[in-house]
Design a protein around this motif. Structure first.
Motif, mmCIF file in Angstrom:
data_model
loop_
_atom_site.group_PDB
_atom_site.id
_atom_site.type_symbol
_atom_site.label_atom_id
_atom_site.label_comp_id
_atom_site.label_asym_id
_atom_site.label_seq_id
_atom_site.Cartn_x
_atom_site.Cartn_y
_atom_site.Cartn_z
ATOM 1 N N ARG A 147 0.628 -1.499 -0.310
ATOM 2 C CA ARG A 147 0.294 -0.353 -0.257
ATOM 3 C C ARG A 147 0.837 1.214 0.115
ATOM 4 O O ARG A 147 0.741 2.155 -0.686
ATOM 5 C CB ARG A 147 -0.806 0.022 1.119
ATOM 6 N N ALA A 148 1.758 1.277 1.261
ATOM 7 C CA ALA A 148 2.550 2.156 1.030
ATOM 8 C C ALA A 148 3.568 2.965 -0.455
ATOM 9 O O ALA A 148 3.922 3.693 -0.194
ATOM 10 C CB ALA A 148 3.616 2.192 2.198
ATOM 11 N N ALA A 149 3.839 1.662 -0.871
ATOM 12 C CA ALA A 149 4.960 1.701 -1.969
ATOM 13 C C ALA A 149 4.586 2.130 -3.203
ATOM 14 O O ALA A 149 4.653 3.021 -3.659
ATOM 15 C CB ALA A 149 5.334 0.430 -2.405
ATOM 16 N N VAL A 150 2.994 1.435 -3.506
ATOM 17 C CA VAL A 150 2.340 2.000 -4.378
ATOM 18 C C VAL A 150 1.630 3.556 -4.517
ATOM 19 O O VAL A 150 1.346 3.866 -5.739
ATOM 20 C CB VAL A 150 0.656 0.677 -4.560
ATOM 21 N N LEU A 151 1.318 3.770 -4.062
ATOM 22 C CA LEU A 151 0.950 4.931 -3.025
ATOM 23 C C LEU A 151 1.329 6.126 -3.923
ATOM 24 O O LEU A 151 1.264 6.116 -4.384
ATOM 25 C CB LEU A 151 0.450 4.779 -1.956
ATOM 26 N N GLY A 152 3.206 5.594 -3.158
ATOM 27 C CA GLY A 152 4.026 6.592 -3.211
ATOM 28 C C GLY A 152 4.487 6.727 -4.689
ATOM 29 O O GLY A 152 4.202 7.728 -5.167
ATOM 30 N N ALA A 153 4.844 5.847 -4.964
ATOM 31 C CA ALA A 153 4.575 5.614 -6.454
ATOM 32 C C ALA A 153 3.891 6.646 -7.491
ATOM 33 O O ALA A 153 3.834 7.082 -8.096
ATOM 34 C CB ALA A 153 5.480 3.431 -7.229
ATOM 35 N N ASN A 154 2.382 5.695 -7.263
ATOM 36 C CA ASN A 154 1.541 6.018 -7.975
ATOM 37 C C ASN A 154 1.432 8.086 -8.332
ATOM 38 O O ASN A 154 1.029 8.591 -8.436
ATOM 39 C CB ASN A 154 -0.201 5.924 -7.743
ATOM 40 N N ASP A 155 1.659 8.506 -6.686
ATOM 41 C CA ASP A 155 1.417 9.893 -6.344
ATOM 42 C C ASP A 155 2.470 10.348 -7.003
ATOM 43 O O ASP A 155 2.386 11.506 -6.993
ATOM 44 C CB ASP A 155 1.023 10.032 -4.660
ATOM 45 N N GLY A 156 4.206 9.782 -6.858
ATOM 46 C CA GLY A 156 4.838 10.762 -7.237
ATOM 47 C C GLY A 156 4.740 10.735 -8.521
ATOM 48 O O GLY A 156 4.956 11.918 -9.527
ATOM 49 N N VAL A 157 4.448 9.826 -9.423
ATOM 50 C CA VAL A 157 4.373 10.011 -11.031
ATOM 51 C C VAL A 157 3.115 11.067 -11.433
ATOM 52 O O VAL A 157 3.287 11.643 -12.576
ATOM 53 C CB VAL A 157 3.838 8.150 -11.657
ATOM 54 N N VAL A 158 2.085 10.490 -11.133
ATOM 55 C CA VAL A 158 0.792 11.686 -11.045
ATOM 56 C C VAL A 158 0.751 12.657 -10.913
ATOM 57 O O VAL A 158 0.573 14.122 -12.081
ATOM 58 C CB VAL A 158 -0.407 10.518 -11.281
ATOM 59 N N SER A 159 1.267 13.438 -10.152
ATOM 60 C CA SER A 159 1.064 14.471 -9.726
ATOM 61 C C SER A 159 2.097 15.327 -9.995
ATOM 62 O O SER A 159 2.360 16.398 -10.402
ATOM 63 C CB SER A 159 1.280 14.379 -7.922
ATOM 64 N N THR A 160 3.262 14.401 -9.995
ATOM 65 C CA THR A 160 4.934 15.054 -10.624
ATOM 66 C C THR A 160 4.291 15.933 -11.962
ATOM 67 O O THR A 160 4.149 16.356 -12.261
ATOM 68 C CB THR A 160 5.955 14.455 -10.194
ATOM 69 N N ALA A 161 4.077 14.615 -12.952
ATOM 70 C CA ALA A 161 3.616 14.651 -14.187
ATOM 71 C C ALA A 161 2.236 15.562 -14.865
ATOM 72 O O ALA A 161 2.592 16.521 -15.505
ATOM 73 C CB ALA A 161 2.571 13.327 -14.493
ATOM 74 N N GLY A 162 1.548 15.240 -13.654
ATOM 75 C CA GLY A 162 0.302 16.651 -14.422
ATOM 76 C C GLY A 162 0.870 18.272 -14.174
ATOM 77 O O GLY A 162 0.356 18.863 -14.254
ATOM 78 N N LEU A 163 1.788 18.035 -12.495
ATOM 79 C CA LEU A 163 2.906 19.385 -12.873
ATOM 80 C C LEU A 163 3.190 20.197 -13.646
ATOM 81 O O LEU A 163 3.380 21.357 -14.582
ATOM 82 C CB LEU A 163 3.357 19.855 -11.490
ATOM 83 N N VAL A 164 4.599 19.224 -13.528
ATOM 84 C CA VAL A 164 5.352 19.515 -14.874
ATOM 85 C C VAL A 164 4.371 19.450 -17.013
ATOM 86 O O VAL A 164 4.541 20.904 -17.517
ATOM 87 C CB VAL A 164 6.474 18.842 -15.286
#
Length: 237
Positions: A23-40
């Motif tokens: 749970r921690a790894a998947v949520l962290g990786a997904n949030d990292g990919v999606v939030s940073t991708a959305g930002l850039v």
């Protein structure tokens, strides 16, 4: 000679521990990919400046990783505090009214399908071996030897978010300007496909739905932020 079929099904605390890490790894990786991708991608919709993209992406990575780690630490610390309090109460009850606790354990084992006589015998044996552990596992669903660790959870979230965020960050700043947006979008969708498959695989769930959720959510986030960035860029904001 008949061989017992091999399988990788997890049991007991091992499954719970693995799912917590998952749970921690998947949520962290997904949030990292999606939030940073959305930002850039949103910034890319407004400007083609490489320095602006790098600044936005790096800021998002640092803020997001720290936020994920802090949030996971607080959440798991609260869970651990509750587990410790429940174990302390159970320890007091075992000291103050051992016979009532033995009867309670017998009743719980009976509820699990054992006959009253077998349940009583099992309760007595479990109590003689380790009364607190028996009640913790059967009554509370807690393994006293494997309490949740907030630092482990925070570290896992921090690292997972950072690894996930690096992909869109590098994809948006390293390629040539004409191709950086499409390379970023395709890289992000590929990464979300992989994390969706990975989470389903380790969780012993069908991968199709998990992949669809990941990819669909990521694509929507990038489309929305790019549209907002394009509108703001066209307006000269």
């Amino acid at each position: 000679m008949t061989e017992t079929p091999a399988h990788d099904e997890a049991h007991g605390g091992g499954l719970g521990s693995r799912l917590n890490w998952l749970r921690a790894a998947v949520l962290g990786a997904n949030d990292g990919v999606v939030s940073t991708a959305g930002l850039v991608v949103g910034v890319a919709g407004a400007t083609g400046s490489q320095s602006a993209l790098l600044t936005a992406g790096l800021s998002g990575l640092l803020a997001g990783s720290m936020s994920m780690a802090a949030g996971e630490y607080v959440s798991v610390s609260t869970q651990r505090d509750s587990e410790v309090a429940a174990l302390a109460q159970e320890r007091r009850e075992l000291q103050e009214r051992p016979e009532a606790e033995l009867a309670e354990l017998t009743g719980l084992l009976t509820d699990h399908g054992l006959s009253p006589s077998v349940a009583r015998e099992a309760a007595e044996q479990l109590t003689a071996r380790d009364a607190l552990k028996a009640h913790a596992r059967v009554e509370l669903g807690i393994d006293p030897d494997a309490l949740t660790n907030p630092w482990h959870a925070a570290g896992a979230s921090f690292l997972a978010f950072t690894v996930g965020a690096l992909l869109p960050l590098l994809a948006i700043v390293l390629p040539p300007a004409p191709t950086r947006l499409w390379i970023t979008v395709l890289s992000v969708l590929a990464a979300l496909t992989l994390t969706g498959w990975w989470s389903a695989r380790l969780g012993a769930a069908p991968p199709g739905r998990a992949i669809l959720r990941n990819v669909g959510g990521g694509a929507l986030a990038m489309a929305v932020t790019y549209g907002a960035g394009s509108v703001l860029g066209a307006a000269g904001v």
